[in-house]
Each structure stands twice: as structure tokens, then as C-alpha cells.
Design a protein around this motif. Structure first.
Motif, PDB file in Angstrom:
ATOM      1  N   VAL A 293       0.851  -1.192   0.000  1.00 58.25           N
ATOM      2  CA  VAL A 293       0.000   0.000   0.000  1.00 58.25           C
ATOM      3  C   VAL A 293       0.884   1.238   0.000  1.00 58.25           C
ATOM      4  CG1 VAL A 293      -1.833   1.272   1.176  1.00 58.25           C
ATOM      5  CG2 VAL A 293      -1.781  -1.231   1.301  1.00 58.25           C
ATOM      6  N   LYS A 294       0.623   2.144  -0.934  1.00 57.67           N
ATOM      7  CA  LYS A 294       1.318   3.422  -0.968  1.00 57.67           C
ATOM      8  C   LYS A 294       0.451   4.457  -0.264  1.00 57.67           C
ATOM      9  CE  LYS A 294       3.163   6.983  -4.046  1.00 57.67           C
ATOM     10  NZ  LYS A 294       3.327   7.432  -5.454  1.00 57.67           N
ATOM     11  N   VAL A 295       0.970   5.085   0.770  1.00 62.78           N
ATOM     12  CA  VAL A 295       0.222   6.055   1.570  1.00 62.78           C
ATOM     13  C   VAL A 295       0.766   7.456   1.306  1.00 62.78           C
ATOM     14  CG1 VAL A 295      -0.438   6.786   3.890  1.00 62.78           C
ATOM     15  CG2 VAL A 295      -0.262   4.345   3.351  1.00 62.78           C
ATOM     16  N   SER A 326     -10.509  -8.256  -2.192  1.00 64.30           N
ATOM     17  CA  SER A 326     -10.251  -7.636  -3.493  1.00 64.30           C
ATOM     18  C   SER A 326      -9.433  -8.498  -4.438  1.00 64.30           C
ATOM     19  CB  SER A 326      -9.527  -6.307  -3.301  1.00 64.30           C
ATOM     20  OG  SER A 326      -8.193  -6.510  -2.857  1.00 64.30           O
ATOM     21  N   GLY A 327      -8.531  -9.336  -3.899  1.00 70.53           N
ATOM     22  CA  GLY A 327      -7.607 -10.059  -4.760  1.00 70.53           C
ATOM     23  C   GLY A 327      -6.616  -9.139  -5.446  1.00 70.53           C
ATOM     24  N   ALA A 328      -6.352  -7.993  -4.837  1.00 72.68           N
ATOM     25  CA  ALA A 328      -5.499  -6.980  -5.464  1.00 72.68           C
ATOM     26  C   ALA A 328      -4.025  -7.315  -5.273  1.00 72.68           C
ATOM     27  CB  ALA A 328      -5.808  -5.606  -4.867  1.00 72.68           C
ATOM     28  N   ASP A 349      -6.128  -2.465  -7.332  1.00 70.41           N
ATOM     29  CA  ASP A 349      -6.207  -3.017  -8.689  1.00 70.41           C
ATOM     30  C   ASP A 349      -6.802  -4.417  -8.676  1.00 70.41           C
ATOM     31  OD1 ASP A 349      -4.192  -4.402  -7.459  1.00 70.41           O
ATOM     32  OD2 ASP A 349      -2.643  -3.935  -8.937  1.00 70.41           O
ATOM     33  N   GLY A 350      -7.734  -4.649  -7.752  1.00 72.17           N
ATOM     34  CA  GLY A 350      -8.330  -5.977  -7.607  1.00 72.17           C
ATOM     35  C   GLY A 350      -9.448  -6.244  -8.581  1.00 72.17           C
ATOM     36  N   GLY A 384     -12.471  -4.506 -11.931  1.00 74.00           N
ATOM     37  CA  GLY A 384     -11.649  -3.493 -11.305  1.00 74.00           C
ATOM     38  C   GLY A 384     -11.277  -2.374 -12.268  1.00 74.00           C
ATOM     39  N   PRO A 385     -10.501  -1.411 -11.817  1.00 73.37           N
ATOM     40  CA  PRO A 385     -10.059  -1.259 -10.419  1.00 73.37           C
ATOM     41  C   PRO A 385     -11.155  -0.662  -9.544  1.00 73.37           C
ATOM     42  CG  PRO A 385      -9.256   0.569 -11.725  1.00 73.37           C
ATOM     43  CD  PRO A 385      -9.962  -0.341 -12.692  1.00 73.37           C
ATOM     44  N   THR A 386     -10.888  -0.607  -8.251  1.00 68.65           N
ATOM     45  CA  THR A 386     -11.833  -0.044  -7.292  1.00 68.65           C
ATOM     46  C   THR A 386     -11.258   1.240  -6.708  1.00 68.65           C
ATOM     47  OG1 THR A 386     -12.784  -2.189  -6.696  1.00 68.65           O
ATOM     48  CG2 THR A 386     -13.000  -0.415  -5.076  1.00 68.65           C
TER      49      THR A 386
END
Length: 402
Positions: A293-295, A326-328, A349-350, A384-386
Motif C-alpha cells: 500500500v502506498k500512503v 479484493s484479490g489486489a 487493482d483488484g 476493477g479497479p476499485t
């Protein structure tokens, strides 16, 4: 003798220089006029219905207020008046072209707030009382408009469109004045009362969750720990090796209980959020996610503690959904301020397909944000994406606020 030339005539047979006759008078008997005439003719039966209902409700309710059923009956009558108002607004839309917003529904919550508070809420309903007034004054108006319209159909036919327009303009004014929401304040009060109930329910659910987690988790471990130490105490002299093993097991139980208590405390309000703000707290949440995860947190200052807490728990639950459903392969969290709003965007990108009614807690998040004037929008096509966007009101942090 020279004959005078006869005047030339055009194709219509008129002589040259002769003026064409005036066209016959035409009046606006179009579909709008016929709708207005229909509205005026229907005024009488509907005004009779409304007046009869109002008189029955008022007199019966007032008479029975001497008994225990009077006030509930009056409240039910006011709620029924709302339905009459809904019928009149629909008729005005269909026949007069008047677009009137529907008033906010009463925030009745299935008896959760108690019988008497909800009874009082129904009894002071301004929408119901204005509909009662509307139906009470409509009977003489219905008789008048029906009589004038019916007579004009046979006597004043040429000017009936103008008469219908004048009479229906008065109807339009009555609908707008008495059957529309009185002002934005009334709508807002109803929304806030409903939102208060959502907040109360959410807080109660959180308390039940904390109680359940304590009972099933740390408390159960501590009970087992006490029993294990008691047995170890009994075996200390007669079987020191067995007692040492039981103490070692108890030590492990203590560590697990402490970890569960830390997790529970983090779920109530994490210390890192209080001490270091959203950037550090969301980075800690992101580190526990099963996908990278990019924050990005772009805030020049910290919002009020309550807003900060809602933002934190919103991102936490969304990242839990990313991990579980999500399966991302990657996700992102962006937080920034735009004017007087705090914006949060969580994307992945799930596989997509997330919905408010999808059973992943999205509806609960939307209700929580709505209760504080926030917004919650999901864009998640199949495949996706979400992208989930949450918006909260910005309130400045009070110095020294924790």
C-alpha cells in the motif's frame, strides 16, 4: 364606348387591392389547458375526501385525548395526512407541472428511542399539520373552482382557458406554500435527528463489540491463566518440573493476553494516531495489509480529533476489505484537504464489484460518514479497479485536544 377593365382576381378569387379577411379567433385549448381543466374538476371530490378526513381526525383525536388512545390516534392521523399531501403533490406534478420536493420522512426508528419520544415527534410534525390546514381550507375552494369550471364549459367557452389558468395559478401557490418543505432548516433538522440515531446505534454496536472481544478474548485467557497458575502452585513442591512447565505455559498466555489487549486498544483509538497524526497511523495500518500500500497524506495541519478518528477507522476498514476480498496486487491511500473538506481516496487493482450492499461493511461506513455530513462514493466496475472516495467536513484541531 370603352368598357372599363374588370379588376384582376387572384387564385383565391379576391379582387386586386381587396384586403384578406381576418383569421378566426383561436384560444389555447392545448393539452396543458385540458390538464388544468381536469385538475379543477377533480378539486371537488378530492377536497371532500380531504376535508372529511381532517374533520374526522381532529374531532375524534381531540375528543379521545381524554383517554389513553387519543394522542396515538391523532399522531396516526397526522401520518395519514402526509399520505394525502403526497397524493396532492403527485396530482400537481401530473396536471399542473408543479415540481415540489417531497418532505423528509419522519425519523421513526422502530421504537428504539422509546414510545413517548416517537409519539411526540409525530404529534409535532409540521408537514402533517400543514397538510391538515391545506385540506381544511380546500373544501370551499374545491366547490368554487368546480362550479366555475363546469359552468364555463357551457357558457364561457371562449375564455375558459384564461379562467382555468388563473384558478390553477392559485392552486399552484397553495401547493407550493403548504405542501412543500417549509425550508431547508426543517429538512436539515429531520436529517440530523435521524443521523443522531445512526451515531447512537453505531456507538452501542462498538460497545457490544468491545465487550464481546474482552469476554471471549483477553478475559478468557486471564481466567485460564489464573487456573494454570493455581495448579502450578499446587504442584510446586511435589512436582517442580511439571510446575515449571505450567508456569512457562502461563507466561505464554500472559503474552497473548497482552497482545489481544493492545489490539483491542488499537481498535478503540490507537496511540500512534493521538501522538503522531494520520500520516504515521495510516502508514502503520498499511503495513499490516496483505498487499503493498502506498500512503500519501498531504495535510498542513491536523483536523479535529473526532474527524481524524473517523478518517483513520474508514481507511482501516477499507484496507481490511482490500486484504480479504479484493484479490489486489497493490493499493493506495491518499489523504488531502480541499477548502473545508477532508478527502480520502483508497484504491486497489483488484477484481472490483464492490457495492454498498455487498456485505463488506460498506453500508456501515457510508452511514457513519453521512452522520457527520460526510460523503461516501464507490467506483468499482467488475474486473476493477476499485476507487472509494470519502469526504469529511474539516474542523480545525483545538490546541491541546487529544
Amino acid at each position: 364606348m370603352t368598357e372599363r377593365p374588370s379588376p384582376s382576381r387572384d387564385a383565391s378569387g379576391r379582387s386586386e387591392g381587396e384586403q384578406p379577411p381576418l383569421p378566426p379567433a383561436r384560444f389555447a385549448y392545448d393539452r396543458h389547458t385540458w390538464k388544468e381543466i381536469a385538475h379543477l374538476l377533480v378539486n371537488l371530490p378530492l377536497s371532500l375526501l380531504g376535508f372529511t378526513y381532517v374533520v374526522t381526525v381532529l374531532f375524534t383525536g381531540a375528543f379521545l385525548t381524554l383517554t389513553v388512545i387519543g394522542f396515538p390516534l391523532l399522531a396516526a392521523g397526522l401520518m395519514g395526512a402526509r399520505q394525502l399531501g403526497k397524493l396532492e403533490r403527485a396530482r400537481a406534478r401530473a396536471l399542473l407541472g408543479v415540481r415540489v420536493d417531497e418532505p423528509s420522512p419522519l425519523p421513526l426508528r422502530g421504537g428504539k428511542d422509546g414510545f413517548f419520544p416517537q409519539l411526540w415527534l409525530a404529534l409535532k410534525d409540521p408537514v402533517g399539520w400543514r397538510t391538515i390546514l391545506y385540506d381544511f381550507i380546500r373544501l370551499p375552494w374545491g366547490v368554487l373552482t368546480f362550479t366555475i369550471t363546469l359552468t364555463s364549459l357551457f357558457v364561457l367557452w371562449p375564455v375558459l382557458p384564461f379562467i382555468a389558468r388563473g384558478l390553477t395559478n392559485a392552486d399552484r401557490a397553495m401547493v407550493r406554500g403548504l405542501l412543500s418543505p417549509s425550508d431547508e432548516l426543517e429538512r436539515r433538522i429531520a436529517e440530523l435527528e435521524s443521523d443522531r440515531g445512526v451515531v447512537v446505534d453505531t456507538a452501542a454496536a462498538d460497545l457490544r463489540r468491545i465487550e464481546r472481544d474482552l469476554h471471549d478474548g483477553a478475559q478468557a485467557r486471564l481466567v485460564n491463566l489464573a487456573m494454570g497458575l493455581g495448579l502450578a502452585k499446587e504442584k510446586l513442591l511435589e512436582d517442580p518440573d511439571s510446575a515449571a512447565a505450567m508456569v512457562a505455559e502461563a507466561h505464554g498466555e500472559v503474552k497473548l493476553a497482552l497482545q489481544e489487549l493492545r489490539d483491542l486498544a488499537r481498535g478503540i483509538h490507537p496511540a500512534v494516531l493521538t501522538d503522531r497524526g494520520l500520516d504515521a497511523a495510516l502508514s502503520a495500518v498499511a503495513s499490516r495489509c496483505t498487499v503493498p500500500v502506498k500512503v500519501t497524506v498531504d495535510l498542513a495541519s491536523r483536523p479535529a480529533a473526532a474527524i481524524e478518528g473517523i478518517a483513520y477507522f474508514t481507511v482501516s476498514e477499507l484496507l481490511q476489505n482490500v486484504s480479504k476480498h479484493s484479490g489486489a496486487k497493490s493499493a493506495s491511500v491518499d489523504v488531502w484537504r480541499a477548502d473545508e473538506r477532508l478527502l480520502i481516496q483508497v484504491g486497489d487493482d483488484g477484481r472490483g464489484g464492490a457495492r454498498l450492499d455487498g456485505g463488506t461493511g460498506m453500508r456501515g461506513l457510508a452511514d457513519r460518514l453521512d452522520a457527520v455530513d460526510g460523503l461516501f462514493v464507490i467506483e468499482s466496475p467488475q474486473g476493477g479497479p476499485t476507487t472509494v472516495t470519502a469526504e469529511l467536513p474539516w474542523r480545525d484541531r483545538v490546541p491541546g485536544q487529544e
